[in-house]
Design a protein around this motif. Sequence first.
Motif, PDB file in Angstrom:
ATOM      1  N   ALA A   1     -11.815   0.303  -2.383  1.00 36.04           N
ATOM      2  CA  ALA A   1     -12.059   0.493  -3.816  1.00 36.04           C
ATOM      3  C   ALA A   1     -12.012   1.983  -4.165  1.00 36.04           C
ATOM      4  O   ALA A   1     -11.406   2.376  -5.183  1.00 36.04           O
ATOM      5  N   GLN A   2     -12.636   2.827  -3.339  1.00 35.55           N
ATOM      6  CA  GLN A   2     -12.605   4.274  -3.561  1.00 35.55           C
ATOM      7  C   GLN A   2     -11.167   4.801  -3.486  1.00 35.55           C
ATOM      8  O   GLN A   2     -10.751   5.616  -4.307  1.00 35.55           O
ATOM      9  N   GLU A   3     -10.419   4.328  -2.494  1.00 38.18           N
ATOM     10  CA  GLU A   3      -9.048   4.820  -2.319  1.00 38.18           C
ATOM     11  C   GLU A   3      -8.132   4.346  -3.439  1.00 38.18           C
ATOM     12  O   GLU A   3      -7.244   5.082  -3.872  1.00 38.18           O
ATOM     13  N   ARG A   4      -8.338   3.118  -3.923  1.00 39.57           N
ATOM     14  CA  ARG A   4      -7.553   2.645  -5.070  1.00 39.57           C
ATOM     15  C   ARG A   4      -7.788   3.547  -6.284  1.00 39.57           C
ATOM     16  O   ARG A   4      -6.855   3.851  -7.028  1.00 39.57           O
ATOM     17  N   ALA A   5      -9.029   3.959  -6.479  1.00 41.45           N
ATOM     18  CA  ALA A   5      -9.352   4.840  -7.607  1.00 41.45           C
ATOM     19  C   ALA A   5      -8.632   6.182  -7.469  1.00 41.45           C
ATOM     20  O   ALA A   5      -8.125   6.727  -8.458  1.00 41.45           O
ATOM     21  N   ILE A   6      -8.568   6.707  -6.260  1.00 45.57           N
ATOM     22  CA  ILE A   6      -7.878   7.978  -6.030  1.00 45.57           C
ATOM     23  C   ILE A   6      -6.390   7.853  -6.350  1.00 45.57           C
ATOM     24  O   ILE A   6      -5.781   8.756  -6.912  1.00 45.57           O
ATOM     25  N   LEU A   7      -5.798   6.707  -6.027  1.00 44.80           N
ATOM     26  CA  LEU A   7      -4.360   6.494  -6.224  1.00 44.80           C
ATOM     27  C   LEU A   7      -3.998   5.900  -7.582  1.00 44.80           C
ATOM     28  O   LEU A   7      -2.826   5.651  -7.866  1.00 44.80           O
ATOM     29  N   ALA A   8      -4.976   5.691  -8.439  1.00 43.29           N
ATOM     30  CA  ALA A   8      -4.765   4.962  -9.696  1.00 43.29           C
ATOM     31  C   ALA A   8      -3.713   5.593 -10.610  1.00 43.29           C
ATOM     32  O   ALA A   8      -3.059   4.880 -11.371  1.00 43.29           O
TER      33      ALA A   8
ATOM     34  N   THR B   1       5.569   2.170  -7.039  1.00 45.54           N
ATOM     35  CA  THR B   1       6.748   2.782  -6.399  1.00 45.54           C
ATOM     36  C   THR B   1       6.458   4.217  -5.981  1.00 45.54           C
ATOM     37  O   THR B   1       6.949   4.679  -4.952  1.00 45.54           O
ATOM     38  N   GLN B   2       5.649   4.934  -6.761  1.00 43.63           N
ATOM     39  CA  GLN B   2       5.273   6.300  -6.397  1.00 43.63           C
ATOM     40  C   GLN B   2       4.384   6.299  -5.156  1.00 43.63           C
ATOM     41  O   GLN B   2       4.524   7.161  -4.287  1.00 43.63           O
ATOM     42  N   ARG B   3       3.465   5.338  -5.068  1.00 40.05           N
ATOM     43  CA  ARG B   3       2.599   5.245  -3.882  1.00 40.05           C
ATOM     44  C   ARG B   3       3.446   4.967  -2.639  1.00 40.05           C
ATOM     45  O   ARG B   3       3.218   5.556  -1.582  1.00 40.05           O
ATOM     46  N   ALA B   4       4.423   4.092  -2.771  1.00 43.79           N
ATOM     47  CA  ALA B   4       5.293   3.775  -1.633  1.00 43.79           C
ATOM     48  C   ALA B   4       6.103   5.002  -1.211  1.00 43.79           C
ATOM     49  O   ALA B   4       6.251   5.277  -0.008  1.00 43.79           O
ATOM     50  N   GLU B   5       6.613   5.736  -2.173  1.00 40.19           N
ATOM     51  CA  GLU B   5       7.384   6.945  -1.865  1.00 40.19           C
ATOM     52  C   GLU B   5       6.489   8.008  -1.224  1.00 40.19           C
ATOM     53  O   GLU B   5       6.881   8.658  -0.251  1.00 40.19           O
ATOM     54  N   LEU B   6       5.289   8.179  -1.747  1.00 42.11           N
ATOM     55  CA  LEU B   6       4.362   9.145  -1.167  1.00 42.11           C
ATOM     56  C   LEU B   6       4.013   8.751   0.264  1.00 42.11           C
ATOM     57  O   LEU B   6       3.988   9.604   1.157  1.00 42.11           O
ATOM     58  N   ALA B   7       3.768   7.475   0.507  1.00 43.14           N
ATOM     59  CA  ALA B   7       3.474   7.008   1.866  1.00 43.14           C
ATOM     60  C   ALA B   7       4.645   7.313   2.798  1.00 43.14           C
ATOM     61  O   ALA B   7       4.446   7.770   3.927  1.00 43.14           O
ATOM     62  N   ARG B   8       5.874   7.094   2.321  1.00 46.80           N
ATOM     63  CA  ARG B   8       7.064   7.366   3.137  1.00 46.80           C
ATOM     64  C   ARG B   8       7.167   8.853   3.462  1.00 46.80           C
ATOM     65  O   ARG B   8       7.406   9.235   4.609  1.00 46.80           O
ATOM     66  N   LEU B   9       6.945   9.696   2.482  1.00 46.04           N
ATOM     67  CA  LEU B   9       7.046  11.142   2.692  1.00 46.04           C
ATOM     68  C   LEU B   9       5.941  11.649   3.625  1.00 46.04           C
ATOM     69  O   LEU B   9       6.204  12.466   4.515  1.00 46.04           O
ATOM     70  N   LEU B  10       4.730  11.174   3.435  1.00 40.06           N
ATOM     71  CA  LEU B  10       3.636  11.594   4.310  1.00 40.06           C
ATOM     72  C   LEU B  10       3.855  11.101   5.743  1.00 40.06           C
ATOM     73  O   LEU B  10       3.524  11.803   6.696  1.00 40.06           O
ATOM     74  N   ARG B  11       4.413   9.907   5.893  1.00 40.57           N
ATOM     75  CA  ARG B  11       4.735   9.392   7.230  1.00 40.57           C
ATOM     76  C   ARG B  11       5.727  10.325   7.925  1.00 40.57           C
ATOM     77  O   ARG B  11       5.593  10.630   9.116  1.00 40.57           O
ATOM     78  N   ALA B  12       6.710  10.806   7.183  1.00 35.46           N
ATOM     79  CA  ALA B  12       7.701  11.723   7.759  1.00 35.46           C
ATOM     80  C   ALA B  12       7.024  13.011   8.251  1.00 35.46           C
ATOM     81  O   ALA B  12       7.437  13.584   9.262  1.00 35.46           O
ATOM     82  N   LEU B  13       5.974  13.456   7.552  1.00 36.00           N
ATOM     83  CA  LEU B  13       5.258  14.656   7.984  1.00 36.00           C
ATOM     84  C   LEU B  13       4.312  14.398   9.151  1.00 36.00           C
ATOM     85  O   LEU B  13       4.175  15.245  10.032  1.00 36.00           O
TER      86      LEU B  13
END
Length: 165
Positions: free
Chosen positions: A132-139, A144-156
């Motif tokens: 619930a806390q993390e959903r609020a941070i990502l709100a 699609t932006q969350r998925a792209e951010l996850a992909r970019l952070l995974r690459a790092l």
Amino acid sequence: MEDEVDRLVAAWRRERPDLDVEPLEVLSRVSRLARHLDRARRIAFAEHELEPWEFDVLTALRRSGVPYQLSPGQLLTQTLVTSGTMTNRIDRLAKKGLVERLPDPSDRRGVLVRLTDEGCDRADRSLAGLLAQERAILAELAPTQRAELARLLRALTAPFDNIPG
């Protein structure tokens, strides 16, 4: 929308135009976000009377599936702490009634650490609070932006996660 990192980067560009401060635009934001996430995690865990390290151990056991038990060595691998630290953590969690030690049937000298019913319940409730806390941070981000951010952070992060030893 301007943030604190924009102001920090502008100041460094003004004061040190000879330096390329572009990495700050990404990594200072990651660092600030990590501090916000740490605060949100502590709030979520405190609501269930857990410390972050307790959450880490309990959820490692919970993720292992029924019967929710692992060897201390497996817990070390998942939580990245020393054996002395893990022994201390298991002792403290056992004292609170959240885990129990059992003999390892495949190794007479070994033990297994198993979640108690209370430990399982606490892990489940604290995970729900964390999400619930993390959903609020990502709100503010679209799916699609969350998925792209996850992909970019995974690459790092993947190169760090795959360093041997």
